[in-house]
Structure formats: structure tokens, C-alpha cells
Design an enzyme around this catalytic site. Sequence first.
Site, PDB file in Angstrom:
ATOM      1  CE  LYS A  17      -2.202   0.202   3.952  1.00  0.00           C
ATOM      2  NZ  LYS A  17      -1.764   1.328   4.756  1.00  0.00           N
ATOM      3  NE  ARG A  93      -3.700   1.345  11.018  1.00  0.00           N
ATOM      4  CZ  ARG A  93      -2.640   1.788  10.341  1.00  0.00           C
ATOM      5  NH1 ARG A  93      -2.581   3.027   9.939  1.00  0.00           N
ATOM      6  NH2 ARG A  93      -1.639   0.976  10.080  1.00  0.00           N
ATOM      7  NE  ARG A 130       6.963  -3.063   7.052  1.00  0.00           N
ATOM      8  CZ  ARG A 130       5.753  -2.538   7.233  1.00  0.00           C
ATOM      9  NH1 ARG A 130       5.079  -2.053   6.219  1.00  0.00           N
ATOM     10  NH2 ARG A 130       5.224  -2.518   8.441  1.00  0.00           N
ATOM     11  NE  ARG A 162       6.912  -0.072  10.372  1.00  0.00           N
ATOM     12  CZ  ARG A 162       5.735   0.250   9.841  1.00  0.00           C
ATOM     13  NH1 ARG A 162       5.668   0.761   8.625  1.00  0.00           N
ATOM     14  NH2 ARG A 162       4.622   0.078  10.524  1.00  0.00           N
ATOM     15  NE  ARG A 173       1.741  -3.385  11.991  1.00  0.00           N
ATOM     16  CZ  ARG A 173       3.020  -3.717  12.153  1.00  0.00           C
ATOM     17  NH1 ARG A 173       3.610  -3.504  13.325  1.00  0.00           N
ATOM     18  NH2 ARG A 173       3.708  -4.237  11.175  1.00  0.00           N
TER      19      ARG A 173
HETATM   20  P1  AMP Z   1       1.580   2.366   9.324  1.00  0.00           P
HETATM   21  O1  AMP Z   1       2.854   2.985   8.889  1.00  0.00           O
HETATM   22  O2  AMP Z   1       0.384   2.875   8.579  1.00  0.00           O
HETATM   23  O3  AMP Z   1       1.704   0.876   9.317  1.00  0.00           O
HETATM   24  O4  AMP Z   1       1.320   2.796  10.847  1.00  0.00           O
HETATM   25  C1  AMP Z   1       2.206   2.423  11.877  1.00  0.00           C
HETATM   26  C2  AMP Z   1       1.487   2.444  13.220  1.00  0.00           C
HETATM   27  O5  AMP Z   1       1.043   3.784  13.500  1.00  0.00           O
HETATM   28  C3  AMP Z   1       0.224   1.606  13.299  1.00  0.00           C
HETATM   29  O6  AMP Z   1       0.484   0.250  13.594  1.00  0.00           O
HETATM   30  C4  AMP Z   1      -0.534   2.297  14.419  1.00  0.00           C
HETATM   31  O7  AMP Z   1       0.020   1.955  15.669  1.00  0.00           O
HETATM   32  C5  AMP Z   1      -0.206   3.766  14.187  1.00  0.00           C
HETATM   33  N1  AMP Z   1      -1.217   4.409  13.298  1.00  0.00           N
HETATM   34  C6  AMP Z   1      -1.030   4.888  12.031  1.00  0.00           C
HETATM   35  N2  AMP Z   1      -2.165   5.394  11.539  1.00  0.00           N
HETATM   36  C7  AMP Z   1      -3.107   5.242  12.501  1.00  0.00           C
HETATM   37  C8  AMP Z   1      -4.489   5.545  12.584  1.00  0.00           C
HETATM   38  N3  AMP Z   1      -5.149   6.093  11.567  1.00  0.00           N
HETATM   39  N4  AMP Z   1      -5.138   5.239  13.743  1.00  0.00           N
HETATM   40  C9  AMP Z   1      -4.498   4.673  14.785  1.00  0.00           C
HETATM   41  N5  AMP Z   1      -3.202   4.350  14.759  1.00  0.00           N
HETATM   42  C10 AMP Z   1      -2.490   4.622  13.636  1.00  0.00           C
END
Ligand code: AMP
Length: 218
Positions: A17, A93, A130, A162, A173
Site C-alpha cells: 500500500k 483505520r 520488511r 521497524r 496489527r
Molecule cells: P503504518 O505505517 O500505517 O503501518 O502505521 C504504523 C502504526 O502507527 C500503526 O500500527 C498504528 O500503531 C499507528 N497508526 C497509524 N495510523 C493510525 C491511525 N489512523 N489510527 C491509529 N493508529 C495509527
Amino acid sequence: MIPGVRLVILGRQGSGKGTQCVRLSRHFVVPHISTGDMLRAAVREGTPLGKSAKAVTDAGGLVNDEIMIGLVRERLSAEDAHERGFILDGFPRTVTQALALDEIGGDRGVELAIDLEVPREVVLSRLLARRVCRDCGANYQATGRDPRPWICDNCGGDVVQRDDDTTEAINNRLDLYETQTQPLIEYYGRSSRMVAVGGTGTPDEVFDRLTRAVETTR
Ligand code: AMP
């Protein structure tokens, strides 16, 4: 110039994505707004938000809706997002976030949500392999024969795993995605703003499907 677009991209983490969102933002000339990138920047900078979000993101949990909605509200009020639109990556989300987003956007809100479909087993192995650039966020896949130190081809930053890519956090997740985020497919479906796109195949094939999905719904 090609018209702008106001898009939400849904999909499990590890579905490719992020990379596709970067390409889409270049194609449609709109900002790529990744809430995960915004949180990681806050953590790196040691801001109060970063300090409170770090434990939650490392454990694979979700940061509080109110905080996330505030962040996105502010970002969407910037001129670039206002003029041509946006690609939202990682937001909303939850249904609460989607409702708030529709309220923030008003008649310039989300026109289309695309679900990038990749099976759970596939993303699990991708996520474990990753690696990301600490500076520019570029994504790589580890093969076991990787350079050490691993330097980013784009910007020369350090390529690392990460902190939230442990098996436990990844499974957390993926579970949260099913319970909290998948209901958005029904949410956007109710207003005929939802399309599903297959996320397996080469990155070029997936990108073609995504742009075609946008064009056919215009
Ligand atoms: P991502 O890079 O999109 O995988 O986001 C990394 C982490 O940030 C996620 O696993 C959540 O802990 C937090 N996060 C990112 N976007 C959101 C969101 N819209 N709502 C809640 N937590 C978020």
C-alpha cells in the site's frame, strides 16, 4: 494536467500500500498523507505526540482516534491538500475516524476508497522480511544476503527493521485490521465509494489496476 483526486487506500500492512500510494500521489499530483509516517516523524523528533505514541505503535496497537483525527484535520487544511486532493494512507483505520473524515472533508471529502486485497498469509511473510529506510521511508525486502550496514539507494539513510515489525506486533496489527478497519469496506460501500483491487502481481500491474479503478469511477 490530469485532474486531482481524493482517495483513501485501505489494505493490510504489507500489502504494498505505501509504495503504491507514493506512485499514486505522483501520478495524480496530490500529497501522499501517511499517518504512520507522521507518527514515526513525531517519534524521531521526540515531540509529546511521539513520546505518547511510541509504546502503542511498537506493540502494534492503534493510537487514540481523537489524536489521529486532530492530526489529519490539521494536515488536510494545508493548501496542497485543499487544492488538488490527497491520497490517504493508513487513515481512517476505524469507523469513528471515517465519520470524522467525512465531517472534515464536507463536499470536498473522500470520493473513493480502494481496498488493496492481499491475503493475510502473504502479508505476514512480507512484513517479517520488511526493512525500511530510517530517513526517507523507502521499503526493502530482506533476503538473508543483505548488505551490512544497509544503506538506502534513494537517500543514503540507514535501512533497518521497524521497531513494530516483531511477529507479535505484526499479528496484533493484522487482528486489529480485521476487527477495526475492515468494517470500513461496508462503511464506504454504503455510499457507493468502495472498490476492491487485487494487490498481488507485479507492482506495475497493481498500479495499473489502481489507476484504472479511479478512472472508471470518475
Ligand atoms: P503504518 O505505517 O500505517 O503501518 O502505521 C504504523 C502504526 O502507527 C500503526 O500500527 C498504528 O500503531 C499507528 N497508526 C497509524 N495510523 C493510525 C491511525 N489512523 N489510527 C491509529 N493508529 C495509527
